[in-house]
Design an enzyme around this catalytic site. Structure first.
Site, PDB file in Angstrom:
ATOM      1  NE  ARG A 145      -4.299  -1.534   0.962  1.00  0.00           N
ATOM      2  CZ  ARG A 145      -5.552  -1.534   1.782  1.00  0.00           C
ATOM      3  NH1 ARG A 145      -5.510  -1.722   3.021  1.00  0.00           N
ATOM      4  NH2 ARG A 145      -6.436  -1.713   1.158  1.00  0.00           N
ATOM      5  CD  GLN A 150      -2.644   6.249  -3.183  1.00  0.00           C
ATOM      6  OE1 GLN A 150      -2.920   7.019  -3.968  1.00  0.00           O
ATOM      7  NE2 GLN A 150      -2.400   6.764  -1.779  1.00  0.00           N
ATOM      8  CG  ASP A 153      -5.291  -0.807  -2.588  1.00  0.00           C
ATOM      9  OD1 ASP A 153      -5.716  -1.806  -2.240  1.00  0.00           O
ATOM     10  OD2 ASP A 153      -4.888   0.083  -1.483  1.00  0.00           O
ATOM     11  CB  SER A 156      -8.289   0.334  -1.828  1.00  0.00           C
ATOM     12  OG  SER A 156      -7.426   0.344  -0.496  1.00  0.00           O
ATOM     13  CE1 TYR A 249      -4.214  -3.328   5.690  1.00  0.00           C
ATOM     14  CE2 TYR A 249      -2.121  -3.535   5.489  1.00  0.00           C
ATOM     15  CZ  TYR A 249      -3.200  -3.556   4.920  1.00  0.00           C
ATOM     16  OH  TYR A 249      -3.342  -3.774   3.661  1.00  0.00           O
TER      17      TYR A 249
HETATM   18  P1  NAD Z   1      -8.667  -3.612   7.193  1.00  0.00           P
HETATM   19  O1  NAD Z   1      -9.863  -4.077   6.285  1.00  0.00           O
HETATM   20  O2  NAD Z   1      -7.606  -4.512   7.465  1.00  0.00           O
HETATM   21  O3  NAD Z   1      -9.350  -3.291   8.526  1.00  0.00           O
HETATM   22  C1  NAD Z   1     -10.262  -2.334   8.532  1.00  0.00           C
HETATM   23  C2  NAD Z   1     -10.049  -1.302   9.770  1.00  0.00           C
HETATM   24  O4  NAD Z   1     -10.677  -1.782  11.131  1.00  0.00           O
HETATM   25  C3  NAD Z   1      -9.006  -0.692   9.971  1.00  0.00           C
HETATM   26  O5  NAD Z   1      -9.401   0.776   9.881  1.00  0.00           O
HETATM   27  C4  NAD Z   1      -8.633  -1.066  11.280  1.00  0.00           C
HETATM   28  O6  NAD Z   1      -7.984  -0.173  11.828  1.00  0.00           O
HETATM   29  C5  NAD Z   1     -10.002  -1.272  12.119  1.00  0.00           C
HETATM   30  N1  NAD Z   1      -9.799  -2.256  13.175  1.00  0.00           N
HETATM   31  C6  NAD Z   1      -9.025  -3.376  13.499  1.00  0.00           C
HETATM   32  N2  NAD Z   1      -9.140  -3.787  14.621  1.00  0.00           N
HETATM   33  C7  NAD Z   1     -10.146  -3.033  15.125  1.00  0.00           C
HETATM   34  C8  NAD Z   1     -10.948  -2.870  16.474  1.00  0.00           C
HETATM   35  N3  NAD Z   1     -10.590  -3.672  17.575  1.00  0.00           N
HETATM   36  N4  NAD Z   1     -11.601  -1.876  16.778  1.00  0.00           N
HETATM   37  C9  NAD Z   1     -12.080  -1.084  15.744  1.00  0.00           C
HETATM   38  N5  NAD Z   1     -11.468  -0.975  14.668  1.00  0.00           N
HETATM   39  C10 NAD Z   1     -10.739  -1.888  14.297  1.00  0.00           C
HETATM   40  O7  NAD Z   1      -7.813  -2.295   6.703  1.00  0.00           O
HETATM   41  P2  NAD Z   1      -8.009  -1.307   5.282  1.00  0.00           P
HETATM   42  O8  NAD Z   1      -9.429  -0.694   5.242  1.00  0.00           O
HETATM   43  O9  NAD Z   1      -7.700  -2.214   4.218  1.00  0.00           O
HETATM   44  O10 NAD Z   1      -7.091  -0.373   5.585  1.00  0.00           O
HETATM   45  C11 NAD Z   1      -6.466   0.005   6.797  1.00  0.00           C
HETATM   46  C12 NAD Z   1      -5.258   1.240   6.511  1.00  0.00           C
HETATM   47  O11 NAD Z   1      -4.720   1.053   5.534  1.00  0.00           O
HETATM   48  C13 NAD Z   1      -6.149   2.709   6.708  1.00  0.00           C
HETATM   49  O12 NAD Z   1      -5.161   3.402   7.272  1.00  0.00           O
HETATM   50  C14 NAD Z   1      -5.975   2.986   5.092  1.00  0.00           C
HETATM   51  O13 NAD Z   1      -6.034   4.469   5.076  1.00  0.00           O
HETATM   52  C15 NAD Z   1      -4.807   2.309   4.784  1.00  0.00           C
HETATM   53  N6  NAD Z   1      -4.498   2.379   3.349  1.00  0.00           N
HETATM   54  C16 NAD Z   1      -3.468   2.804   2.679  1.00  0.00           C
HETATM   55  C17 NAD Z   1      -3.388   2.676   1.348  1.00  0.00           C
HETATM   56  C18 NAD Z   1      -2.246   3.444   0.633  1.00  0.00           C
HETATM   57  O14 NAD Z   1      -1.354   4.091   1.252  1.00  0.00           O
HETATM   58  N7  NAD Z   1      -2.039   3.334  -0.703  1.00  0.00           N
HETATM   59  C19 NAD Z   1      -4.442   2.117   0.707  1.00  0.00           C
HETATM   60  C20 NAD Z   1      -5.375   1.496   1.367  1.00  0.00           C
HETATM   61  C21 NAD Z   1      -5.524   1.538   2.736  1.00  0.00           C
END
Ligand code: NAD
Length: 401
Positions: A145, A150, A153, A156, A249
């Site tokens: 990521r 991006q 991805d 996402s 994450y």
């Molecule tokens: P994911 O599907 O792994 O998890 C979903 C969400 O659940 C996350 O935000 C996580 O913090 C939350 N979570 C985990 N345990 C929890 C708990 N006990 N209580 C409440 N919430 C909890 O994550 P995702 O949506 O695929 O992405 C997560 C991170 O990655 C974000 O910060 C996102 O901005 C980042 N991201 C970055 C890029 C990039 O830089 N290219 C791309 C996609 C996502």
């Protein structure tokens, strides 16, 4: 065309054709998993691939369930073929949505490059067969990521589709209006929607519920999510915990942190009309955020959409693929939400793949001769008879296949 690289080296197939001598053949099968309506490419992307000099082959009806009929692919320059055998024979690259099945792998010519979701730590049978058949497989789940990746991805893009559908599904099963209404028949208070986990899917669910007029609250263990939640006009529930782990994450909470989290989350769940849970920790079982005792405190008619159903569920009562009713609360454990908006989820996925394919071609349109690029290296799962993704290799060594 036999394509083998050195075992363990990130070398692409020797014998890459000289540009112009043979277009790279990109094949797209009809997805076979139950309920899967998506397709790995769409006519708009086919047109670009064909313009770049590649040959695109589509299995008959591959896009029909996503409302891309065969005729549109033909018009875009693809060849529509009947059956897997004709599709795969002589293919250089095969694009999947769902991981290839063991039967599919048996049909793939040795040395084929497979790209798609691969479920890299669970789909071990197919992975070991790909190793044995010297398939080169890239797993989109492993694309790092980073900013440059991006556009590739797919986690996402599909989480965006899933978050949208979850909010709409919640609204559809809620016995209340979501917006505030002032009518001659009285004033209606807006519904309260609670989103647990404000990652990609959660943020999309927040945005959708806000557009429907609900009061939206959200919680995430990563404090950085607070700013994003507030920027969408929702209330962020603060807890004195910051569990941001590697790569953006979440990390797993300590036992003490889990108790604090439970108390705050339970109070918010009890006041919500719709709860959408999306909390996930990569590679682990989803954390339980809504216990059965908490469900008993919810309002009659409340709805839970558990987007983590497939990885164990964020609600203790969730059953994947089923709707459970307890204490007047409906707990929906949907599977494959992106497949419910197949037109757009396929379009986004196809564009992710188009961007990824860009890394596999030289400027002249031939296949690259090494996989040293950071993104290719990270997402390479199987190559030249070796499982190159260490966690999958370790699981296989553990005696599975
Ligand atoms: P994911 O599907 O792994 O998890 C979903 C969400 O659940 C996350 O935000 C996580 O913090 C939350 N979570 C985990 N345990 C929890 C708990 N006990 N209580 C409440 N919430 C909890 O994550 P995702 O949506 O695929 O992405 C997560 C991170 O990655 C974000 O910060 C996102 O901005 C980042 N991201 C970055 C890029 C990039 O830089 N290219 C791309 C996609 C996502």
């Amino acid at each position: 065309m036999q394509r083998t690289g050195g075992v363990g080296q990130l070398t692409a197939p020797a014998g890459t054709e000289a540009p112009g001598s043979h277009p790279v053949v990109i094949a797209v099968p009809k997805e076979t998993a139950a309920g899967e309506q998506r397709v790995a490419t769409v006519p708009e992307v086919v047109q670009k691939l064909v313009k770049a000099g590649h040959a695109v082959r589509i299995e008959h009806d591959a896009g029909t369930a996503a409302y891309y009929p065969d005729a549109l692919y033909t018009a875009a320059g693809a060849t529509v073929v009947s059956g897997r055998h004709e599709l795969f024979s002589g293919a250089d690259i095969v694009l999947f949505v769902q991981p290839p099945t063991v039967d599919d792998v048996a049909e793939l010519p040795e040395g084929t490059i497979a790209v798609g979701f691969m479920n890299p730590t669970r789909n071990l049978d197919a992975i070991s067969r790909m190793r044995d058949r010297k398939i080169t497989a890239f797993a989109l789940e492993l694309v790092p990521r980073i900013t440059r990746a991006q556009s590739m991805d797919a986690l996402s893009s599909q989480a965006t589709a899933g978050g949208y559908v979850a909010a709409v599904l919640g609204a559809n099963n809620c016995p209340k209006f979501l917006p505030m209404l002032t009518t001659a028949a009285g004033t209606i208070r807006p519904a309260t929607v609670l989103i647990l986990g404000a990652g990609v899917a959660g943020l999309m669910a927040i945005a959708t519920a806000k557009r429907l007029g609900a009061l939206v609250e959200a919680y995430d263990v990563r404090r950085a999510a607070g700013e994003q939640v507030r920027s969408l006009g929702a209330k962020f529930l603060e807890l004195e915990i910051n569990a941001e782990g590697q790569g953006g994450y979440a990390r797993e909470l300590t036992a003490e942190e889990k108790v604090k989290e439970q108390e705050m989350v339970s109070a918010a769940v009890a006041r919500a009309d719709i709860v959408i849970t999306t909390a996930a920790i990569p590679g682990r079982k989803a954390p339980v955020l809504v216990t059965k005792e908490t469900v008993a405190t919810m309002k009659p008619g409340a709805v839970i959409i558990d987007m983590a159903a497939e990885s164990g569920g964020n609600c203790e009562l969730t059953q994947a693929g089923k709707t459970v009713r307890e204490h007047g609360v409906m707990i929906i454990g949907p599977q494959n939400l992106p497949a419910r908006v197949p037109f757009h989820s396929s379009q986004m996925y196809a564009k992710n793949l188009q961007a990824f394919l860009g890394l596999l071609f030289t400027k002249e349109g031939a296949l690259v001769t090494d996989y040293a690029d950071e993104i290719l290296k990270a997402s390479l799962l199987v190559h030249a008879g070796t499982v190159t993704y260490q966690p999958a290799a370790d699981l296989l060594k553990g005696g599975k296949a």
